[in-house]
Design a protein around this motif. Structure first.
Motif, PDB file in Angstrom:
ATOM      1  N   PHE A 456     -25.007  16.418  49.408  1.00 44.38           N
ATOM      2  CA  PHE A 456     -24.900  15.104  50.058  1.00 44.38           C
ATOM      3  C   PHE A 456     -23.499  14.881  50.631  1.00 44.38           C
ATOM      4  O   PHE A 456     -23.324  14.327  51.726  1.00 44.38           O
ATOM      5  N   ASP A 457     -22.519  15.362  49.860  1.00 46.86           N
ATOM      6  CA  ASP A 457     -21.145  15.224  50.371  1.00 46.86           C
ATOM      7  C   ASP A 457     -20.972  16.007  51.650  1.00 46.86           C
ATOM      8  O   ASP A 457     -20.310  15.567  52.604  1.00 46.86           O
ATOM      9  N   SER A 458     -21.549  17.199  51.721  1.00 45.22           N
ATOM     10  CA  SER A 458     -21.451  18.058  52.914  1.00 45.22           C
ATOM     11  C   SER A 458     -22.177  17.414  54.080  1.00 45.22           C
ATOM     12  O   SER A 458     -21.678  17.418  55.238  1.00 45.22           O
ATOM     13  N   LEU A 459     -23.362  16.840  53.840  1.00 47.76           N
ATOM     14  CA  LEU A 459     -24.149  16.209  54.898  1.00 47.76           C
ATOM     15  C   LEU A 459     -23.401  14.989  55.453  1.00 47.76           C
ATOM     16  O   LEU A 459     -23.365  14.765  56.663  1.00 47.76           O
ATOM     17  N   ASN A 460     -22.823  14.205  54.579  1.00 46.99           N
ATOM     18  CA  ASN A 460     -22.062  13.025  55.035  1.00 46.99           C
ATOM     19  C   ASN A 460     -20.888  13.448  55.916  1.00 46.99           C
ATOM     20  O   ASN A 460     -20.532  12.769  56.861  1.00 46.99           O
ATOM     21  N   ALA A 461     -20.278  14.553  55.520  1.00 42.71           N
ATOM     22  CA  ALA A 461     -19.132  15.041  56.318  1.00 42.71           C
ATOM     23  C   ALA A 461     -19.579  15.429  57.716  1.00 42.71           C
ATOM     24  O   ALA A 461     -18.875  15.188  58.705  1.00 42.71           O
ATOM     25  N   GLN A 462     -20.751  16.082  57.840  1.00 41.60           N
ATOM     26  CA  GLN A 462     -21.261  16.491  59.145  1.00 41.60           C
ATOM     27  C   GLN A 462     -21.622  15.288  60.007  1.00 41.60           C
ATOM     28  O   GLN A 462     -21.476  15.301  61.225  1.00 41.60           O
ATOM     29  N   LEU A 463     -22.110  14.230  59.396  1.00 42.57           N
ATOM     30  CA  LEU A 463     -22.526  13.036  60.142  1.00 42.57           C
ATOM     31  C   LEU A 463     -21.351  12.090  60.375  1.00 42.57           C
ATOM     32  O   LEU A 463     -21.522  11.044  61.002  1.00 42.57           O
TER      33      LEU A 463
END
Length: 465
Positions: A456-463
């Protein structure tokens, strides 16, 4: 399966501590059994104390049940020349004893030798000791290596033949002298002759180690202490004895001669022994009552109780003994303990009137004998009480039956405890397995949580959030 020490590593929970608490809770089931076992063990120990007190009382009872006690004699000696002891064959009476001579053992000695450990030479040594029934001959072959005074001394003493050897230093220029002494006193135990024959033909040595009580021969060993018999008079009759221990001069009495002088020996009924036996009977019973009181005590303030409080065996023991004592004796003039000066108190103890007992011993000895020891037709009180005690103490008796019953119960409790121990062990093993599974499950969940958080942390960073 994970070990106990690894529990909680995956979950971070104190599963080891929790498992210990669960095991402690499970083991609480054993406490009633242990309490019951301790109670039974305490009772067995109490029965042991009771048995010891009853055994001591029985010993005192057996003494009073012996008819010879009431006819036993003692000696009373006025004067210092003798001591005396009486057997069952003695007759009451008073005897004047005058000791004029004490028995002595003979000693002979060699002339002086310069050294005690120097070899003198091999040879054969013959010693004749005693006369008549006491005669014996000692034959020794003395080897060269054993021919010193010390060696000859040791060879003689090893034989135990009525003579002992020692070495005396007289302080002279040739100081060491071999001394031979009769082991017993009197002329019949004297050394008759000593004869040494040197293998090398040393006549001087032969003479130094030779003796003849008659004074014949060339031996130079000399008598230093002459053997003597004891001489005494008993009621004016002359008596000679080989020993200072004189038997038969007074029927059934042994006289030990201590010094010359006059003494009077009185042989009389042994009132002291009888008095001590009756007193011992009372004391031993009261010791039993004291033990019984300790074992059945109750402290109302603290609630502490004796191990046998309310115990049926204890009640039976006290009841049977009280019945045997209060029943008295049907043999002879006396019927109850009070007739001989013994009172049975309300608390169950006995008290002794010493003055009344002394009067009975002096004036009614036969009646006292019949009361305790009985007659040919009727048992006395001592025999009745001894029979009661035998039923309590003997193999298969009351106390053994009670003790074996408790031991059987303890064995049953041991078996129950062993079964419960196995059951608890299985339960704890099941808990351990479940905790291990729980530990692994929580560890997996923690790993999944960590992974999802990272995703989730990685996905938030991408968005860009």
């Amino acid at each position: 399966m994970a070990s106990i020490s690894s529990l909680g590593i995956g979950s971070g929970l104190d599963l080891n501590g929790l498992l210990d608490q669960l095991e402690s809770a499970e083991r609480e089931q054993l406490q009633p059994l242990k309490t019951q076992q301790a109670s039974y063990q305490a009772k067995i120990s109490a029965y042991g104390k009771l048995e010891s007190a009853l055994s001591s009382f029985q010993d005192a009872v057996v003494k009073l049940n012996d008819a010879s006690l009431y006819q036993s004699l003692s000696t009373n000696v006025a004067g210092d020349s003798v001591t005396a002891s009486a057997s069952s064959e003695a007759q009451a009476g008073t005897y004047d004893v005058s000791v004029t001579k004490l028995a002595r053992a003979q000693s002979i000695a060699t002339e002086g030798f310069a050294e005690r450990d120097a070899e003198q030479g091999s040879g054969s040594l013959t010693i004749e000791v005693g006369t008549g029934d006491k005669a014996q001959t000692l034959n020794l072959d003395i080897a060269q290596a054993d021919s010193s005074l010390e060696g000859i001394r040791d060879a003689i003493n090893a034989e135990d033949a009525g003579v002992t050897a020692s070495i005396v230093n007289d302080g002279g220029t040739t100081p060491y002298r071999l001394v031979l002494s009769s082991e017993e006193t009197g002329t019949e135990a004297a050394i008759q002759s000593v004869d040494f024959v040197s293998d090398a033909g040393d006549t001087a040595l032969n003479d130094k180690l030779s003796f003849d009580i008659g004074g014949t021969g060339s031996g130079t060993m000399a008598q230093t202490v002459a053997p003597e018999n004891a001489a005494l008079k008993v009621n004016g009759i002359d008596i000679t004895s080989q020993s200072n221990s004189v038997e038969g001069a007074i029927q059934g009495v042994t006289l030990e001669l201590d010094e010359t002088g006059d003494s009077t020996v009185a042989v009389e009924l042994n009132n002291r022994a009888l008095r001590e036996a009756v007193t011992g009977f009372v004391d031993a019973y009261n010791d039993f009552k004291s033990t019984a009181g300790e074992l059945t005590r109750f402290d109302a303030e603290s609630g502490a109780a004796g191990e046998l409080l309310g115990d049926s065996t204890m009640r039976s023991v006290e009841s049977r003994l009280r019945s045997a004592l209060s029943g008295g004796s049907a043999s002879g003039e006396f019927g109850m303990l009070s007739d001989v000066g013994i009172s049975l108190e309300l608390d169950g103890s006995l008290t002794l009137d010493s003055d009344k007992l002394d009067d009975v011993i002096t004036n009614d000895r036969q009646a006292l004998t019949d009361f305790f020891a009985g007659t040919d037709e009727v048992d006395g009180l001592a025999d009745t009480v001894d029979t009661t005690l035998g039923n309590l103490l003997d193999e298969g008796g009351t106390l053994e039956h009670a003790t074996s019953g408790l031991e059987s119960r303890i064995e049953g409790l041991d078996e129950r405890q062993a079964r419960m121990e196995r059951s608890i062990a299985r339960t704890i093993e099941r808990y351990r397995s479940q905790f291990s599974q729980l530990d692994g499950m929580i560890a997996n969940m923690n790993q999944t949580s960590t992974y999802l958080t990272q995703q989730f942390d990685s996905l938030n960073a991408q968005l860009g959030q």
